[in-house]
Design an enzyme around this catalytic site. Structure first.
Site, PDB file in Angstrom:
ATOM      1  N   GLY A  72       0.835  -1.194   0.000  1.00 23.03           N
ATOM      2  CA  GLY A  72       0.000   0.000   0.000  1.00 23.03           C
ATOM      3  C   GLY A  72       0.861   1.231   0.000  1.00 23.03           C
ATOM      4  O   GLY A  72       2.084   1.149  -0.125  1.00 23.03           O
TER       5      GLY A  72
ATOM      6  N   LYS B  23       5.443  -5.236   8.866  1.00 28.90           N
ATOM      7  CA  LYS B  23       5.174  -4.122   7.965  1.00 28.90           C
ATOM      8  C   LYS B  23       6.424  -3.291   7.804  1.00 28.90           C
ATOM      9  O   LYS B  23       7.019  -2.843   8.776  1.00 28.90           O
ATOM     10  CB  LYS B  23       4.057  -3.267   8.541  1.00 28.90           C
ATOM     11  CG  LYS B  23       3.723  -2.093   7.653  1.00 28.90           C
ATOM     12  CD  LYS B  23       2.389  -1.519   7.994  1.00 28.90           C
ATOM     13  CE  LYS B  23       2.111  -0.317   7.107  1.00 28.90           C
ATOM     14  NZ  LYS B  23       0.829   0.279   7.404  1.00 28.90           N
TER      15      LYS B  23
ATOM     16  N   ASP C  19      -5.791   6.532   9.309  1.00 30.77           N
ATOM     17  CA  ASP C  19      -5.968   5.858   8.020  1.00 30.77           C
ATOM     18  C   ASP C  19      -7.064   4.813   8.130  1.00 30.77           C
ATOM     19  O   ASP C  19      -6.863   3.639   7.826  1.00 30.77           O
ATOM     20  CB  ASP C  19      -4.636   5.230   7.594  1.00 30.77           C
ATOM     21  CG  ASP C  19      -4.670   4.836   6.126  1.00 30.77           C
ATOM     22  OD1 ASP C  19      -5.546   5.342   5.394  1.00 30.77           O
ATOM     23  OD2 ASP C  19      -3.808   4.027   5.720  1.00 30.77           O
TER      24      ASP C  19
ATOM     25  N   THR D   4       5.018  -2.131   2.596  1.00 26.81           N
ATOM     26  CA  THR D   4       4.738  -3.510   2.197  1.00 26.81           C
ATOM     27  C   THR D   4       4.545  -4.342   3.459  1.00 26.81           C
ATOM     28  O   THR D   4       5.247  -4.148   4.445  1.00 26.81           O
ATOM     29  CB  THR D   4       5.935  -4.074   1.416  1.00 26.81           C
ATOM     30  OG1 THR D   4       6.340  -3.092   0.474  1.00 26.81           O
ATOM     31  CG2 THR D   4       5.580  -5.354   0.713  1.00 26.81           C
TER      32      THR D   4
END
Ligand SMILES: *[C@@H]1O[C@H](CO)[C@@H](O)[C@H](O)[C@H]1NC(C)=O
Ligand SMILES: *[C@@H]1O[C@H](CO)[C@@H](O)[C@H](O)[C@H]1NC(C)=O
Length: 753
Positions: A434, A453, A550, A438
């Site tokens: 995204g 992540k 987010d 990754t």
């Protein structure tokens, strides 16, 4: 200290070796006389058959006398006296001292004298090659007479000169000196010298004439000899000696008298004189006249005696030697290059050398490799340390230390641990990609499955904030939050390690036909409630308010029981406020982003509320927040939603998979709530707690406290009806938020604030 000692040792060995060799090879390493017989007299050696007593000589002819009484050192004489012996050799020669003949004249005649010596040999012969009859004088002639082969003989020579100038040094050819050879087989000689005119013409040069038989090499004519010979009494003469007077054949047949008694000896006859002589056979040395007198010569000890390539290749045998090559060599062992490696051995050697070189190279390569690896490891370690510092590793360690580590606490992973867990971050382990980085799936050493992540590089200015957030997030222990297990700061980009949620994202469930069907309305409502509660909890209940930043269906994970697990709290904060990267960020979350953020550049709790509103729409419509495959006006779900709301076309976008009569009331309520959340102005939106309560209220069937004064839901829906009809044009023309901002729908939303 060692080197000088070694040098000294070598020096001593070198110094010793010649003396050792010489002494062991000296000529006297065999006996020359009979046992218990004197083998020397003064400087003269006395080999058998010569001897001083009857026991020591072979026969009377070889009797010699050593005179100790008159001479010091003693002198040796032939027989019982008379002829002095200077030397005896086993080759059959002996050197005797013979008197000089002279003839002298003086002016008054009174002192003149003359001497004519002779020698009579019973068993020996005058050597005919080594001796010369010599006469020195300037007015002289001389005879040598004697007997040979039973006859008398006489020969002579004349020496004349007129002045000293005539004489030539070293030249004996008739001027002042004359020489003539002696014939063979002479056993008796007398020498006499005379003058033609009594030296009357040459008195100033010379007054004497001299004549003698002398060993050729012992006399070299000089002018001085015209005068100085008067001082000399004797000169050496060479005699030949032999045994008896018969031939070898005769001697051998005579059983008692054969003199060559040593083994390995042989008989030969001399060229001059009678009798026979003995000698050791080739390869032997010693006295052949003695029993066991001939000894084997060890040719191998003296390089000049053998022609083997090396002394080591030499094998001494009786009388001779052989050369042989060592093992694995072929050839005769003689000459400079007598031995060659056999081809088998040669191949073996080559193989060995090859193996040696090869293993050397391998070892070298290994060493280089190890060195290289070590250097690489060190540089990597340094790099890791640098990154660790850069990423606030110390800060985190300090914080953890201050809080008294508990097992629940965030763990600092090493990069190698995570590399192992993700098989070196292989592409096959990627489970998500995204705007923020990754996500890899990994299995830790303790078999725990985790999601790792890898985000985007942290702005150095925000390190502290980042570390704080890591600590706080790791402490959140909520059943609906994906747990942050730890982080790794040793890499360029910090790695965050989360618990692994198996069942994928809400987004994947909603937008997959089969899965979406399984997700019925009650399920979706439950998801909405859980998510809202988590956000509310984080906004208000946690020690420090945590803004998700987010919220989107991609960040709402579902486990195998379809329980909500919200992920990625605060993660977006890791992104620097850098315009170049912002674009990627916005792209990644477009469709959810708080329109107010465009003006303030700041994300607040209300930004989460806005984003959550979009998630509600997704749940209700089953559409994506942003779908590029739809007509332009339908691209942005929020805009389209507001548009259909205005047009009273809500039914058009509600997901038919959940639409049924029983649900509609709740669905409309959720839509209404979503509209609240999507208010352009943050302050006009409800807070997360209010949203959560509202949703819970729907399940309980009751009404939310802050809308109890409202008549009923139908009436409520009237407010949702559009009253501004030109909004549509805006939506179709741009993805902006103008249409929303213009859209003032008055709602009693003050109750929760
Ligand atoms: C002859 O003279 C030389 C030179 O003086 C001398 O050395 C040598 O001994 C003499 N020879 C003899 C036999 O005396
Ligand atoms: C070896 O033999 C040669 C010839 O017989 C001799 O001249 C030489 O001195 C000998 N060398 C040694 C080291 O004995």
């Amino acid at each position: 200290m060692r080197a000088p000692i070694l040098v000294m040792l070598i020096f001593i060995l070198v110094a010793l070796s010649p003396t050792l060799v010489v002494s062991s090879y000296s000529y006297d390493n065999f006996a020359i006389a009979k046992p218990s017989c004197n083998d020397s007299c003064g400087h003269v050696r006395v080999p058998f058959p010569f001897g001083t007593t009857q026991e020591c000589y072979l026969d009377k002819a070889f009797e010699v006398t050593c005179n100790h009484t008159s001479f010091v050192p003693p002198k040796l004489f032939l027989g019982e006296g008379g002829i002095e012996i200077a030397d005896i050799s086993l080759d059959g020669q002996m050197r005797v001292m013979q008197y000089i003949a002279n003839d002298c004249y003086f002016p008054n005649g009174s002192s003149s004298y003359k001497n004519s010596p002779w020698i009579w040999l019973s068993s020996f012969t005058v050597n005919n090659t080594a001796n010369k009859f010599t006469i020195v004088g300037c007015d002289a002639y001389a005879f040598v007479s004697g007997n040979r082969l039973g006859h008398d003989f006489t020969t002579g020579c004349i020496a004349m000169c007129s002045s000293e100038d005539d004489l030539t040094e070293g030249e004996c050819a008739g001027v002042g000196c004359c020489q003539t050879p002696i014939p063979k087989d002479v056993w008796k000689i007398q020498v006499e010298v005379n003058s033609y005119s009594n030296y009357t013409n040459v008195l100033d040069v010379n007054r004497c004439g001299y004549a003698f038989v002398v060993e050729d090499s012992a006399f070299n004519f000089s002018k001085d000899n015209l005068t100085n010979l008067s001082l000399v009494e004797t000169l050496p003469m060479v005699l030949d000696w032999a045994i008896g007077n018969g031939t070898c054949q005769e001697a051998k047949s005579n059983a008692t008298g054969y003199a060559c008694i040593s083994a390995n000896s042989e008989c030969y006859e001399p060229k001059n004189g009678d009798g026979y002589r003995c000698r050791c056979e080739h390869g032997f040395e010693g006295n052949p006249y003695l029993t066991h007198g001939c000894k084997d010569i060890d040719e191998c000890k003296n390089k000049t005696l053998n022609d083997c390539t090396k002394n080591e290749y030499c094998n001494n045998t009786q009388g001779t030697y052989t050369c042989s090559c060592p093992k694995h060599y072929i050839g005769n062992g003689q000459g400079v290059d007598g031995c060659k490696l056999s081809s088998k051995k040669q191949n073996m050697m080559i193989a060995f050398i090859f193996i040696g070189i090869a293993s050397g190279i391998i070892v070298l390569l290994l060493a280089v490799n190890i060195l290289f690896m070590e250097l690489k490891r060190r540089s990597q370690k340094k790099k890791k340390q640098r990154f660790f510092l850069q990423n606030g590793g110390h800060m985190l360690q300090e914080k953890l230390a201050r809080r008294e580590a508990s097992p629940e606490m965030v763990k600092i992973f090493s990069s190698s641990e995570l590399e192992k867990a993700t098989s070196n971050f292989s592409n096959s382990m990627i489970i998500g990609r995204g705007g923020f980085g990754t996500v890899y799936k990994g299995v830790l050493a303790d078999r725990r499955t985790v999601a790792i992540k890898r985000s985007i590089r942290v702005d150095p200015a925000q390190i502290e904030q980042f570390i704080n957030e890591v600590v706080i997030l790791s402490q959140i222990n909520h059943r609906n939050v994906v747990r942050l297990l730890g982080c790794c700061l040793e890499t360029d980009v910090p790695l965050l390690v989360y618990e692994f949620i198996s069942n994928g994202t809400l987004s994947s469930h909603l937008h997959d036909e089969a899965k979406a069907r399984a997700l019925d309305w009650s399920m979706r409502l439950k998801i909405a409630i859980d998510t809202a509660e988590v956000l509310s909890y984080l906004h208000s209940s946690a020690s420090t308010p945590i803004i998700h930043r987010d919220v989107k269906s991609d960040n709402i994970l579902l486990d195998h029981t379809l329980t909500v697990k919200v992920s990625d709290f605060g993660a977006s904060k890791l992104v620097p406020i850098d315009l170049a990267q912002l674009s990627t960020v916005v792209l990644g979350t477009l469709g959810y982003l708080d329109p107010e953020y465009m003006q303030t550049n700041q994300l607040t709790e209300k930004s989460d509320v806005y984003s959550f509103g979009v998630v509600l729409l997704e749940l209700v419509t089953g559409r994506r927040a942003l779908s590029f495959d739809r007509p332009a006006e339908e691209k942005s779900l929020s805009n389209y939603f507001l548009y259909v709301l205005k047009q009273d076309l809500l039914v058009k976008i509600i997901d038919e998979k959940i639409a049924c009569l029983g649900n509609m009331e709740q669905i409309y309520a959720v839509c209404k709530l979503a509209k609240e959340c999507l208010n352009v102005k943050g302050e006009d939106r409800p807070n997360m707690k209010e949203v959560a309560m509202e949703l819970q209220g729907l399940i309980l069937g009751g009404k939310h406290p802050w809308e109890r004064n409202k008549a009923d839901s139908t009436e409520e829906m009237e407010y949702l009806l559009p009253n501004d009809h030109d909004g549509m044009g805006d939506v179709s023309s741009s993805v902006g938020y103008d249409s929303i901002r213009r859209d003032h729908i008055v709602l009693p939303i003050n109750g929760g604030r």
